[in-house]
Every structure is written in C-alpha cells, then in structure tokens.
Design an enzyme around this catalytic site. Structure first.
Site, PDB file in Angstrom:
ATOM      1  CG  HIS A  11       8.865  -0.043   4.952  1.00  0.00           C
ATOM      2  ND1 HIS A  11       8.744   0.386   3.950  1.00  0.00           N
ATOM      3  CD2 HIS A  11       7.653  -0.079   5.599  1.00  0.00           C
ATOM      4  CE1 HIS A  11       7.716   0.961   3.779  1.00  0.00           C
ATOM      5  NE2 HIS A  11       6.923   0.260   4.862  1.00  0.00           N
ATOM      6  CD  GLU A  14       3.391   0.586   1.646  1.00  0.00           C
ATOM      7  OE1 GLU A  14       2.297   0.702   1.936  1.00  0.00           O
ATOM      8  OE2 GLU A  14       4.475   1.304   2.159  1.00  0.00           O
ATOM      9  CG  ASP A  92       1.561   0.409   7.167  1.00  0.00           C
ATOM     10  OD1 ASP A  92       2.635   0.125   7.894  1.00  0.00           O
ATOM     11  OD2 ASP A  92       1.387   1.165   6.148  1.00  0.00           O
TER      12      ASP A  92
END
Length: 144
Positions: A11, A14, A92
C-alpha cells in the site's frame, strides 16, 4: 516470499505521495501497489512502474474521498494508463466508499471519461495481476 511462490502487494502512493511508491518498489519489489495514484506526479516513476510491470490497484471513489485525487474528472488514472502503467480498478473499502467494482467501471467511463479500449485494457491488466493461476496464465499470454 517469492521463493515460496508468493506474490507481493504493498500500500503506497495515496496520502504519502510518489516517494512512498518509490520506497515500496525499492524495499518490497511488489507485483502490485494498492493505490499508487500519486506516482502520476513523477514521469520517471511511471516509467519505472511500467518497465517493472507493477500493477496499481486504483480505487477511484476512495481516492477522491481521501483526497488523493481532487475529483473523478481530475483523477490521474488516465496519465498512468497513458504512461503504460498497468492499472486495475478496485473498491478499496466498499462499505464506507459505498461502491462496487461495476460502479467503479461506470464512473471510469462516465465521470473520468475513459474509453472502451482503456476499460478493456484495465480489465486485461486486472486479470493478469490476479494472484491466481488464471492470473499467471493471463499474464503469460499477454506478455505481462
């Protein structure tokens, strides 16, 4: 992990920006990166992702909700695709985001403005990036 036949996802990209994508590539050598959309801010990083065949797990609605993208119309997914980066569309977290994969594809077409050819490419990239035997076969068949 790879020695055991496992594939890797991370991850990044973002909230923390393109440096987090670069760090994930350097440290983990992932097959996929959850989000990664901030990589669109760095042309060399997009080139690296494309060359490495890393797929970004893009979640349009979530990216707008977290402010990784200003709006669906301004979402960087088109820049990523244009740079040759493999992209899959994802939810998500479908409950808080109140979305599903089919809705994300509709938004990609109607609000982001992706073409049918771009959506087909995303579907192929998604299949090739799946951590399944079918995904491996798709990747092999498409050169991924």
């Amino acid at each position: 992990m790879r020695d055991a036949g496992l594939r890797v996802t991370a991850h990044a990209g973002e909230a923390a920006g393109p440096d987090s994508v670069r760090a994930a590539l350097d440290a983990l050598h992932p097959d996929r990166i959850g989000h990664g959309v901030r990589a669109a801010e760095d042309p060399r990083l997009m080139e690296r992702l494309a060359d490495a065949g890393v797929t970004l797990e893009v979640a349009l609605t979530s990216n707008v909700q977290t402010r990784a993208a200003a709006s669906l119309r301004e979402h960087p997914v088109r820049r990523l695709i244009g740079a040759g980066v493999a992209v899959s569309l994802n939810t998500d977290n479908p409950t808080p985001s109140a979305t599903g994969v089919a809705a994300e594809y509709r938004r990609a077409a109607t609000e982001v403005g992706l073409s049918a050819a771009e959506l087909r490419r995303i579907a192929r990239d998604s299949a090739a990036a799946a951590f399944t035997e079918a995904g491996r076969q798709t990747a092999a068949a498409t050169g991924g």
